[in-house]
Design a protein around this motif. Structure first.
Motif, short mmCIF file in Angstrom:
data_model
loop_
_atom_site.label_atom_id
_atom_site.label_comp_id
_atom_site.label_asym_id
_atom_site.label_seq_id
_atom_site.Cartn_x
_atom_site.Cartn_y
_atom_site.Cartn_z
N PRO A 310 0.81 -1.23 0.00
CA PRO A 310 0.00 0.00 0.00
C PRO A 310 0.84 1.27 0.00
O PRO A 310 0.47 2.26 -0.64
CB PRO A 310 -0.82 -0.11 1.29
CG PRO A 310 -0.88 -1.57 1.58
CD PRO A 310 0.45 -2.10 1.13
N ARG A 311 1.97 1.26 0.70
CA ARG A 311 2.82 2.46 0.72
C ARG A 311 3.36 2.77 -0.67
O ARG A 311 3.37 3.92 -1.10
CB ARG A 311 3.98 2.25 1.71
CG ARG A 311 3.55 2.23 3.17
CD ARG A 311 4.70 1.80 4.06
NE ARG A 311 4.27 1.61 5.44
CZ ARG A 311 4.98 0.99 6.37
NH1 ARG A 311 6.16 0.48 6.07
NH2 ARG A 311 4.51 0.88 7.61
N LEU A 312 3.82 1.72 -1.36
CA LEU A 312 4.39 1.92 -2.69
C LEU A 312 3.32 2.36 -3.68
O LEU A 312 3.53 3.31 -4.46
CB LEU A 312 5.07 0.63 -3.15
CG LEU A 312 5.81 0.65 -4.49
CD1 LEU A 312 6.82 1.77 -4.54
CD2 LEU A 312 6.47 -0.70 -4.73
N LEU A 313 2.17 1.72 -3.67
CA LEU A 313 1.10 2.08 -4.60
C LEU A 313 0.59 3.50 -4.34
O LEU A 313 0.41 4.29 -5.27
CB LEU A 313 -0.05 1.09 -4.50
CG LEU A 313 0.21 -0.33 -5.04
CD1 LEU A 313 -1.00 -1.21 -4.79
CD2 LEU A 313 0.56 -0.30 -6.52
N SER A 314 0.36 3.82 -3.08
CA SER A 314 -0.20 5.14 -2.77
C SER A 314 0.78 6.25 -3.12
O SER A 314 0.37 7.35 -3.50
CB SER A 314 -0.58 5.22 -1.29
OG SER A 314 0.57 5.13 -0.45
N ARG A 315 2.08 5.97 -3.01
CA ARG A 315 3.09 6.98 -3.35
C ARG A 315 2.99 7.37 -4.82
O ARG A 315 3.32 8.48 -5.21
CB ARG A 315 4.48 6.43 -3.02
CG ARG A 315 5.58 7.45 -3.09
CD ARG A 315 6.73 7.09 -2.18
NE ARG A 315 7.46 5.90 -2.59
CZ ARG A 315 7.66 4.84 -1.79
NH1 ARG A 315 7.16 4.82 -0.57
NH2 ARG A 315 8.36 3.81 -2.22
N HIS A 316 2.51 6.42 -5.63
CA HIS A 316 2.38 6.67 -7.07
C HIS A 316 0.92 6.84 -7.50
O HIS A 316 0.63 6.85 -8.70
CB HIS A 316 3.04 5.54 -7.86
CG HIS A 316 4.52 5.49 -7.69
ND1 HIS A 316 5.39 6.08 -8.57
CD2 HIS A 316 5.29 4.95 -6.71
CE1 HIS A 316 6.64 5.89 -8.16
NE2 HIS A 316 6.60 5.21 -7.03
N LYS A 317 0.02 6.95 -6.52
CA LYS A 317 -1.41 7.14 -6.79
C LYS A 317 -1.96 6.03 -7.69
O LYS A 317 -2.74 6.27 -8.60
CB LYS A 317 -1.67 8.51 -7.44
CG LYS A 317 -1.08 9.69 -6.68
CD LYS A 317 -1.61 9.76 -5.25
CE LYS A 317 -1.02 10.96 -4.52
NZ LYS A 317 -1.23 10.88 -3.05
N LYS A 352 -1.74 0.06 10.10
CA LYS A 352 -0.46 -0.64 10.03
C LYS A 352 0.48 -0.08 8.96
O LYS A 352 1.69 -0.03 9.17
CB LYS A 352 -0.69 -2.14 9.78
CG LYS A 352 -1.50 -2.84 10.88
CD LYS A 352 -0.75 -2.86 12.19
CE LYS A 352 -1.55 -3.57 13.27
NZ LYS A 352 -1.62 -5.01 13.08
N ALA A 353 -0.08 0.30 7.82
CA ALA A 353 0.76 0.82 6.74
C ALA A 353 0.83 2.34 6.76
O ALA A 353 1.70 2.92 6.09
CB ALA A 353 0.23 0.35 5.38
N GLY A 354 -0.07 3.00 7.50
CA GLY A 354 -0.06 4.45 7.54
C GLY A 354 -0.52 5.07 6.24
O GLY A 354 -0.08 6.15 5.87
N VAL A 355 -1.43 4.36 5.53
CA VAL A 355 -1.89 4.80 4.21
C VAL A 355 -3.40 4.93 4.22
O VAL A 355 -4.10 3.98 4.57
CB VAL A 355 -1.45 3.80 3.12
CG1 VAL A 355 -2.13 4.11 1.79
CG2 VAL A 355 0.06 3.81 2.96
N ASP A 356 -3.90 6.08 3.83
CA ASP A 356 -5.34 6.28 3.69
C ASP A 356 -5.63 6.55 2.22
O ASP A 356 -5.80 7.69 1.78
CB ASP A 356 -5.80 7.46 4.56
CG ASP A 356 -7.32 7.55 4.65
OD1 ASP A 356 -7.99 6.62 4.16
OD2 ASP A 356 -7.82 8.54 5.19
N PHE A 357 -5.64 5.47 1.44
CA PHE A 357 -5.77 5.57 -0.01
C PHE A 357 -6.55 4.35 -0.49
O PHE A 357 -6.22 3.21 -0.14
CB PHE A 357 -4.38 5.61 -0.66
CG PHE A 357 -4.39 5.78 -2.16
CD1 PHE A 357 -4.67 7.01 -2.73
CD2 PHE A 357 -4.10 4.71 -2.99
CE1 PHE A 357 -4.67 7.16 -4.11
CE2 PHE A 357 -4.10 4.85 -4.37
CZ PHE A 357 -4.39 6.09 -4.93
N ASP A 358 -7.56 4.57 -1.28
CA ASP A 358 -8.42 3.49 -1.78
C ASP A 358 -7.70 2.72 -2.88
O ASP A 358 -7.41 3.27 -3.94
CB ASP A 358 -9.74 4.07 -2.29
CG ASP A 358 -10.67 2.98 -2.82
OD1 ASP A 358 -10.45 1.80 -2.49
OD2 ASP A 358 -11.62 3.33 -3.55
#
Length: 423
Positions: A310-317, A352-358
């Motif tokens: 999730p961190r990697l994906l959200s960083r690139h939207k 856990k991942a610190g990501v709030d991204f769908d």
């Protein structure tokens, strides 16, 4: 893409060669880590001289402190090639790729040869510190007495691997930890067996279609991976007994866990100049990566990818559906299922991942199309190079701009994930 991509816009992965993978104690039982590594390194070096070499081995060989440098000499490579070893459990050659990526373009370097090897047929037995100190001290004063003392050593003087490959912190195996994970995430035995069956079917499809022909180098009379089972089925898998939790609650078996495996694998990492040296082979962009770590006793020791993805994906939207190919290391079917289940949970991502991204729905039909570690095998240090090479070949055949995620979990509560893109 975001501005993150611009920092890695000239890093490329080109598929490397590997030995066929085989079960430990089988056709490679008389082979050493070095003897499996040599033909792979020689064949890669015949294509181009790398500016440096990174090689890894998880189960140590007491006679070598730097297997990478010894490989340069034993394989007869150009001795002016700098070489160093690396280790990160199952992510060893994966993290070697990340290390190489950080070095490419600096110090006049353009091309790296990265790989790893494991001969799980051979497990070293070491003297306990007290016994080793006693024997060494005797050798200095009376070599004959020291040799006599060696003959009198008993089990109390030895570090015996009676518990198999257990984590030092917990004293438990990855399989025991993953049984905890399966229970925590309600991963059923049937789900695990189905994932294992898909892995074998994908690997057999790859063998029948010739997909592996230019990835696998015949070694020691073996010309193909020997682990994939053409005759396996859900019925056959269901008959196997649990091996880590032997109660009625156990779900992990020899059929839905990766086998003890021998093998060596490699991959190229380079920039545009490095690819020219290779003759501009099919290659994919190494866009970005994420290394995650967690407490080993939280939810199972192999769950760090659920944070990293999730961190990697959200960083690139990017959403799950934006990824055309998923290559996920199959240490255990339960671990693959649990990591994706957790990464798909918005609450888990936030907490856990610190990501709030769908991220949307996960496309299971895009996972490991030519099999994974459950069917191909898992020689610890070789798996990263194997899975990245496999992904690079698969992705390079897709339309420009197609993306892949490659994920490898590692003992100790760690995991490495990379984002790749077709040129």
């Amino acid at each position: 893409m975001t501005d993150v991509k611009s920092a890695f816009n000239d890093l490329w992965l080109a598929p490397g060669l590997r030995t066929p993978f085989a079960k430990g104690g089988g056709v490679y039982a008389k082979q050493s880590a070095m003897s499996l590594s040599i033909p792979v390194a020689q064949a890669m070096h015949a294509k181009a001289r790398p500016d440096f070499l990174i090689w890894g081995q998880v189960i140590p060989d007491a006679t070598m402190s730097n297997i990478a440098r010894e490989l340069v000499y034993e394989a007869g490579l150009d001795p002016t090639i700098p070489a160093f070893s690396t280790v990160l459990a199952c992510s060893t050659s994966f993290v070697g790729v990340i290390q190489a990526a950080g070095m490419i373009g600096h110090g006049g370097t353009h091309l790296a040869l990265v790989g790893g090897v494991e001969t799980m047929s051979h497990i070293p037995i070491a003297l306990k510190t007290e016994a080793a100190d006693r024997i060494i001290a005797q050798f200095a004063m009376d070599p004959a007495a020291a040799l006599a003392a060696l003959a009198k050593l008993n089990a109390d003087d030895l570090n015996l691997p009676t518990g198999g490959w257990t984590n030092k912190q917990s004293g438990r195996s990855q399989g025991e930890h993953t049984e905890d994970t399966a229970k925590l995430y309600a991963i059923s035995r049937e789900e695990q067996d189905r994932r294992a069956l898909l892995s074998h079917q994908g690997a057999i499809k790859g063998q029948d279609s010739g997909f592996f022909n230019d990835l696998v180098l015949p070694v020691a009379g073996v010309d193909h991976d020997t682990i994939p089972r053409r005759d396996t089925s859900l019925e056959k898998l269901a008959k196997l007994k649990p091996v880590f939790d032997r109660s009625e609650k156990g779900t992990i078996t020899a059929g839905n866990a990766s086998p003890i495996t021998d093998g060596a694998a490699s991959i190229w990492v380079g920039d545009g100049e490095g690819l020219k040296r290779l003759g501009n082979p099919p290659a994919v962009k190494l866009v970005d990566w994420e290394i995650a770590a967690m407490r080993y006793n939280e939810e199972g020791i192999l769950m760090a990818p659920a944070r990293a993805i999730p961190r990697l994906l959200s960083r690139h939207k990017l959403k799950f559906a934006d990824i055309a190919l998923w290559e996920i290391h199959e240490a255990f079917a339960a671990q693959v299922l649990a990591n994706i289940k957790a990464a798909s949970d918005p609450a888990y991502r936030r907490e856990k991942a610190g990501v709030d991204f769908d991220l949307g729905e996960f496309p299971w039909e895009r996972v490991n199309p030519h099999g994974g570690s459950l069917s191909i095998g898992h020689p610890f240090a070789a798996t990263g190079a194997r899975i990245l090479s496999q992904a690079a070949k698969e992705l390079s055949a897709m339309p420009s701009g197609s993306r892949a995620i490659v994920s490898v979990c590692a003992d100790g509560g760690q995991g490495t994930v990379a984002l790749l893109e077709a040129a």
